[in-house]
Design a protein around this motif. Structure first.
Motif, PDB file in Angstrom:
ATOM      1  N   VAL A  48       0.831  -1.204   0.000  1.00  0.00           N
ATOM      2  CA  VAL A  48       0.000   0.000   0.000  1.00  0.00           C
ATOM      3  C   VAL A  48       0.867   1.255   0.000  1.00  0.00           C
ATOM      4  CG1 VAL A  48      -1.635   1.340   1.407  1.00  0.00           C
ATOM      5  CG2 VAL A  48      -2.022  -1.113   1.024  1.00  0.00           C
ATOM      6  N   GLY A  49       1.914   1.218   0.802  1.00  0.00           N
ATOM      7  CA  GLY A  49       2.780   2.395   0.895  1.00  0.00           C
ATOM      8  C   GLY A  49       3.487   2.724  -0.405  1.00  0.00           C
ATOM      9  N   ASN A  50       3.650   1.717  -1.268  1.00  0.00           N
ATOM     10  CA  ASN A  50       4.328   1.966  -2.538  1.00  0.00           C
ATOM     11  C   ASN A  50       3.458   2.696  -3.544  1.00  0.00           C
ATOM     12  OD1 ASN A  50       6.483   0.568  -1.532  1.00  0.00           O
ATOM     13  ND2 ASN A  50       6.040  -1.346  -2.606  1.00  0.00           N
ATOM     14  N   CYS A  51       2.172   2.791  -3.281  1.00  0.00           N
ATOM     15  CA  CYS A  51       1.209   3.226  -4.310  1.00  0.00           C
ATOM     16  C   CYS A  51       0.826   4.698  -4.264  1.00  0.00           C
ATOM     17  CB  CYS A  51      -0.109   2.481  -4.118  1.00  0.00           C
ATOM     18  SG  CYS A  51       0.005   0.729  -4.392  1.00  0.00           S
ATOM     19  N   ILE A  52       1.198   5.404  -3.228  1.00  0.00           N
ATOM     20  CA  ILE A  52       0.416   6.595  -2.869  1.00  0.00           C
ATOM     21  C   ILE A  52       0.407   7.678  -3.933  1.00  0.00           C
ATOM     22  CG2 ILE A  52       0.140   8.413  -1.130  1.00  0.00           C
ATOM     23  CD1 ILE A  52      -0.715   5.478  -0.400  1.00  0.00           C
ATOM     24  N   ASN A  53       1.554   8.101  -4.444  1.00  0.00           N
ATOM     25  CA  ASN A  53       1.512   9.199  -5.408  1.00  0.00           C
ATOM     26  C   ASN A  53       0.762   8.812  -6.674  1.00  0.00           C
ATOM     27  OD1 ASN A  53       2.194  11.844  -6.456  1.00  0.00           O
ATOM     28  ND2 ASN A  53       3.590  10.760  -7.829  1.00  0.00           N
ATOM     29  N   MET A  54       0.863   7.538  -7.074  1.00  0.00           N
ATOM     30  CA  MET A  54       0.163   7.121  -8.301  1.00  0.00           C
ATOM     31  C   MET A  54      -1.346   7.192  -8.137  1.00  0.00           C
ATOM     32  SD  MET A  54       1.486   6.478 -11.246  1.00  0.00           S
ATOM     33  CE  MET A  54       3.088   5.718 -11.057  1.00  0.00           C
ATOM     34  N   MET A  55      -1.803   7.159  -6.879  1.00  0.00           N
ATOM     35  CA  MET A  55      -3.242   7.295  -6.621  1.00  0.00           C
ATOM     36  C   MET A  55      -3.753   8.670  -7.048  1.00  0.00           C
ATOM     37  SD  MET A  55      -4.351   4.481  -5.279  1.00  0.00           S
ATOM     38  CE  MET A  55      -3.957   3.122  -4.182  1.00  0.00           C
ATOM     39  N   SER A  56      -2.853   9.639  -7.214  1.00  0.00           N
ATOM     40  CA  SER A  56      -3.322  10.977  -7.601  1.00  0.00           C
ATOM     41  C   SER A  56      -3.922  10.962  -9.001  1.00  0.00           C
ATOM     42  CB  SER A  56      -2.205  12.012  -7.463  1.00  0.00           C
ATOM     43  OG  SER A  56      -1.066  11.611  -8.179  1.00  0.00           O
ATOM     44  N   ILE A  57      -3.442  10.056  -9.859  1.00  0.00           N
ATOM     45  CA  ILE A  57      -4.062   9.922 -11.187  1.00  0.00           C
ATOM     46  C   ILE A  57      -5.507   9.464 -11.020  1.00  0.00           C
ATOM     47  CG2 ILE A  57      -4.027   8.631 -13.358  1.00  0.00           C
ATOM     48  CD1 ILE A  57      -1.067   8.269 -13.064  1.00  0.00           C
ATOM     49  N   ILE A  58      -5.681   8.475 -10.158  1.00  0.00           N
ATOM     50  CA  ILE A  58      -7.011   7.907  -9.929  1.00  0.00           C
ATOM     51  C   ILE A  58      -7.955   8.978  -9.377  1.00  0.00           C
ATOM     52  CG2 ILE A  58      -8.280   6.167  -8.585  1.00  0.00           C
ATOM     53  CD1 ILE A  58      -6.347   4.893 -10.607  1.00  0.00           C
ATOM     54  N   GLN A  59      -7.460   9.715  -8.379  1.00  0.00           N
ATOM     55  CA  GLN A  59      -8.324  10.706  -7.733  1.00  0.00           C
ATOM     56  C   GLN A  59      -8.649  11.856  -8.676  1.00  0.00           C
ATOM     57  OE1 GLN A  59      -9.701  10.183  -4.742  1.00  0.00           O
ATOM     58  NE2 GLN A  59      -8.652   8.227  -4.744  1.00  0.00           N
ATOM     59  N   GLU A  60      -7.637  12.406  -9.340  1.00  0.00           N
ATOM     60  CA  GLU A  60      -7.879  13.589 -10.165  1.00  0.00           C
ATOM     61  C   GLU A  60      -8.791  13.266 -11.340  1.00  0.00           C
ATOM     62  OE1 GLU A  60      -8.027  16.624 -10.506  1.00  0.00           O
ATOM     63  OE2 GLU A  60      -8.132  16.809 -12.685  1.00  0.00           O
ATOM     64  N   CYS A  61      -8.599  12.122 -11.956  1.00  0.00           N
ATOM     65  CA  CYS A  61      -9.382  11.786 -13.157  1.00  0.00           C
ATOM     66  C   CYS A  61     -10.660  11.032 -12.831  1.00  0.00           C
ATOM     67  CB  CYS A  61      -8.539  10.961 -14.119  1.00  0.00           C
ATOM     68  SG  CYS A  61      -7.072  11.823 -14.693  1.00  0.00           S
ATOM     69  N   ARG A  62     -10.838  10.731 -11.565  1.00  0.00           N
ATOM     70  CA  ARG A  62     -11.991   9.913 -11.146  1.00  0.00           C
ATOM     71  C   ARG A  62     -12.039   8.601 -11.904  1.00  0.00           C
ATOM     72  NH1 ARG A  62     -18.018  11.586 -10.436  1.00  0.00           N
ATOM     73  NH2 ARG A  62     -18.346  10.287  -8.638  1.00  0.00           N
ATOM     74  N   PHE A  63     -10.886   7.954 -11.957  1.00  0.00           N
ATOM     75  CA  PHE A  63     -10.863   6.575 -12.434  1.00  0.00           C
ATOM     76  C   PHE A  63     -11.395   5.678 -11.327  1.00  0.00           C
ATOM     77  CE2 PHE A  63      -7.246   8.004 -15.198  1.00  0.00           C
ATOM     78  CZ  PHE A  63      -7.761   7.568 -16.403  1.00  0.00           C
ATOM     79  N   PRO A  64     -12.074   4.594 -11.695  1.00  0.00           N
ATOM     80  CA  PRO A  64     -12.408   3.605 -10.670  1.00  0.00           C
ATOM     81  C   PRO A  64     -11.140   2.892 -10.220  1.00  0.00           C
ATOM     82  CG  PRO A  64     -12.968   2.765 -12.845  1.00  0.00           C
ATOM     83  CD  PRO A  64     -12.481   4.183 -13.045  1.00  0.00           C
ATOM     84  N   LEU A  65     -11.101   2.501  -8.972  1.00  0.00           N
ATOM     85  CA  LEU A  65      -9.989   1.669  -8.499  1.00  0.00           C
ATOM     86  C   LEU A  65     -10.542   0.627  -7.538  1.00  0.00           C
ATOM     87  CD1 LEU A  65      -6.797   1.289  -8.409  1.00  0.00           C
ATOM     88  CD2 LEU A  65      -7.023   2.229  -6.122  1.00  0.00           C
ATOM     89  N   LEU A  66     -10.228  -0.615  -7.814  1.00  0.00           N
ATOM     90  CA  LEU A  66     -10.571  -1.686  -6.886  1.00  0.00           C
ATOM     91  C   LEU A  66      -9.277  -2.374  -6.506  1.00  0.00           C
ATOM     92  CD1 LEU A  66     -12.605  -3.526  -5.410  1.00  0.00           C
ATOM     93  CD2 LEU A  66     -12.727  -4.901  -7.502  1.00  0.00           C
ATOM     94  N   THR A  67      -8.999  -2.417  -5.199  1.00  0.00           N
ATOM     95  CA  THR A  67      -7.816  -3.146  -4.744  1.00  0.00           C
ATOM     96  C   THR A  67      -8.203  -4.041  -3.566  1.00  0.00           C
ATOM     97  OG1 THR A  67      -5.527  -2.998  -3.991  1.00  0.00           O
ATOM     98  CG2 THR A  67      -6.986  -1.234  -3.281  1.00  0.00           C
ATOM     99  N   LEU A  68      -7.619  -5.220  -3.543  1.00  0.00           N
ATOM    100  CA  LEU A  68      -7.868  -6.192  -2.468  1.00  0.00           C
ATOM    101  C   LEU A  68      -6.556  -6.393  -1.742  1.00  0.00           C
ATOM    102  CD1 LEU A  68      -9.936  -8.832  -4.523  1.00  0.00           C
ATOM    103  CD2 LEU A  68     -10.721  -6.678  -3.495  1.00  0.00           C
ATOM    104  N   VAL A  69      -6.538  -5.982  -0.477  1.00  0.00           N
ATOM    105  CA  VAL A  69      -5.302  -5.955   0.305  1.00  0.00           C
ATOM    106  C   VAL A  69      -5.358  -7.052   1.365  1.00  0.00           C
ATOM    107  CG1 VAL A  69      -3.837  -4.552   1.800  1.00  0.00           C
ATOM    108  CG2 VAL A  69      -5.182  -3.442  -0.023  1.00  0.00           C
ATOM    109  N   THR A  70      -4.405  -7.976   1.323  1.00  0.00           N
ATOM    110  CA  THR A  70      -4.316  -8.974   2.395  1.00  0.00           C
ATOM    111  C   THR A  70      -3.325  -8.470   3.438  1.00  0.00           C
ATOM    112  OG1 THR A  70      -2.821 -10.159   0.910  1.00  0.00           O
ATOM    113  CG2 THR A  70      -5.018 -11.040   1.149  1.00  0.00           C
ATOM    114  N   MET A  71      -3.735  -8.566   4.702  1.00  0.00           N
ATOM    115  CA  MET A  71      -2.992  -7.899   5.771  1.00  0.00           C
ATOM    116  C   MET A  71      -1.853  -8.742   6.329  1.00  0.00           C
ATOM    117  SD  MET A  71      -3.947  -4.819   6.221  1.00  0.00           S
ATOM    118  CE  MET A  71      -3.076  -4.547   7.765  1.00  0.00           C
ATOM    119  N   ARG A  72      -0.757  -8.059   6.626  1.00  0.00           N
ATOM    120  CA  ARG A  72       0.292  -8.507   7.547  1.00  0.00           C
ATOM    121  C   ARG A  72       0.452  -7.396   8.582  1.00  0.00           C
ATOM    122  NH1 ARG A  72       4.307 -12.147   5.926  1.00  0.00           N
ATOM    123  NH2 ARG A  72       4.898 -11.963   8.106  1.00  0.00           N
ATOM    124  N   GLY A  73       1.155  -7.710   9.639  1.00  0.00           N
ATOM    125  CA  GLY A  73       1.399  -6.682  10.662  1.00  0.00           C
ATOM    126  C   GLY A  73       0.128  -6.253  11.366  1.00  0.00           C
TER     127      GLY A  73
END
Lengths: 198, 175
Positions: free
Chosen positions: B80-105
């Motif tokens: 998740v931490g590797n993704c953050i700045n690239m999420m700005s494309i998703i937010q600004e353009c209102r692209f859909p994003l579906l992610t499934l995160v399996t937890m550690r920690g």
């Protein structure tokens, strides 16, 4: 190996590449390549990035996989491309024949004060692309070499990467539209037809 | 893996993705997604795309949407931490994003190096504008993913389904 002289001008290079685009879809990396594409003429089949550094080639990959019959061209800069070098492996594994990446390589970070990039120090993007398994990867220094390289960008023989060495210039910024939803919607209408939503 | 029965939740996820007509499944491998990744690789309608880093995922999925295809990003919490700045494309353009995160920690974690990012997953996603659906019961995962596909692809939202380590199972020392 002696370094070759750099003579090409980026705006001429981008205009020359786009002259032959036909119905190819274009993604531009943030900064100068976006201004270069806008200077060559706005088009609804252009998706300009104003952010997301390191993502241009990968947007091209997702698009090329979704639209395997359309040529997809990514035009980006050396700094933007260097931030996402893993894309070379990711793209090479998928082997999208319809995807071509053009790196307009002035060997500097043009938007932030012209600091040297890794390519200024000899990092060879075409060699890295070949090492990853790209079908075609070349570095272009002259107008003649550019003429020879352009048809390959639209020949669906990819994935291809062409690094075009260009001189350092400070050029007037030409701004394309920058509203994300508008850029997305008009692009999707080109690809999917009228009446598309989202 | 201890505390893990044979569960059907990965198959429930697969059915939800099929029903939503998801075609590009982009991922960095995680043990929690092993069954789902294998299943997607065998499906002839789905393209399973391994990434070198999770940061590539949002960009590939934005391109997929531009080309008319739906996709999903599978990753472990550390991605998740590797993704953050690239999420700005998703937010600004209102692209859909579906992610499934399996937890550690997250629950019963033996490896202290997993804990900083694991604990930061939800606030980091929310700070980046992603809606978080947390699920800690195996029986609810399928319906949660199905609901998330509607919010992502019909309401044009970015949605993360965060699957707790309680469900995924935890590694034990020496096993």
């Amino acid at each position: 190996m002696a370094r070759r002289r750099i003579v090409l001008k980026r705006r001429n290079v981008v205009a020359r590449i786009l002259k032959d685009r036909g119905d190819a879809l274009l993604i531009t990396g943030l900064g100068s390549p976006t201004w270069d594409a806008a200077a060559a003429g706005d088009d609804a089949a252009n998706f300009y990035l104003w952010g997301g550094m390191g993502g241009a080639a990968l947007i091209g990959l997702g698009l090329a996989m979704a639209q395997p019959r359309r040529n997809v061209v990514v035009i980006t800069g050396d700094g933007e491309f260097l931030m996402g070098l893993g894309a070379l492996a990711t793209i090479a594994v998928q082997k999208p024949r319809n995807l071509s990446i053009v790196v307009i390589d002035n060997q500097h970070y043009g938007e932030t004060g012209m600091q040297e990039s890794a390519t200024e120090h000899g990092v060879d993007l075409a060699a890295m692309a070949r090492g990853a398994g790209f079908e075609n990867a070349d570095t272009v220094y002259t107008a003649k070499e550019l003429e020879a390289a352009v048809p390959g960008l639209y020949a669906a023989r990819g994935p291809s990467l062409v690094a075009v060495k260009v001189i350092l210039e400070s050029l007037p910024i030409v701004l394309p539209p920058r509203d994300g939803p508008d850029l997305k919607m008009r692009f999707r209408e080109v690809v999917l037809g009228d009446g598309t939503t989202g | 893996m201890a505390a893990r029965k044979k569960e059907s939740w990965p198959a429930d996820i697969f059915r939800a993705l099929q029903q939503a007509d998801v075609r590009q499944v982009v991922y960095v491998p995680d043990a929690g997604h092993k069954w789902l990744i294998d299943r997607c690789e065998r499906d002839n309608k789905i393209r399973a795309v391994p990434l070198t880093s999770e940061v590539e995922g949002a960009a590939v999925l934005a391109g997929a949407w531009l080309g008319g295809e739906r996709g999903v990003l599978l990753m472990q919490s550390s991605g998740v931490g590797n993704c953050i700045n690239m999420m700005s494309i998703i937010q600004e353009c209102r692209f859909p994003l579906l992610t499934l995160v399996t937890m550690r920690g997250d629950w019963g974690e033996f490896n202290p190096w997993q804990i900083p990012m694991g604990q930061a997953v939800e606030p980091v996603l929310e700070a980046a504008g992603v809606i978080v659906h947390r699920v800690d019961e195996a029986a609810r995962i399928g319906e949660t993913v199905a609901a998330a596909t509607y919010m992502a692809f019909d309401a044009m939202q970015s949605v993360a389904v965060v699957i707790g380590q309680r469900v995924v199972g935890f590694k034990q020392w020496g096993k």
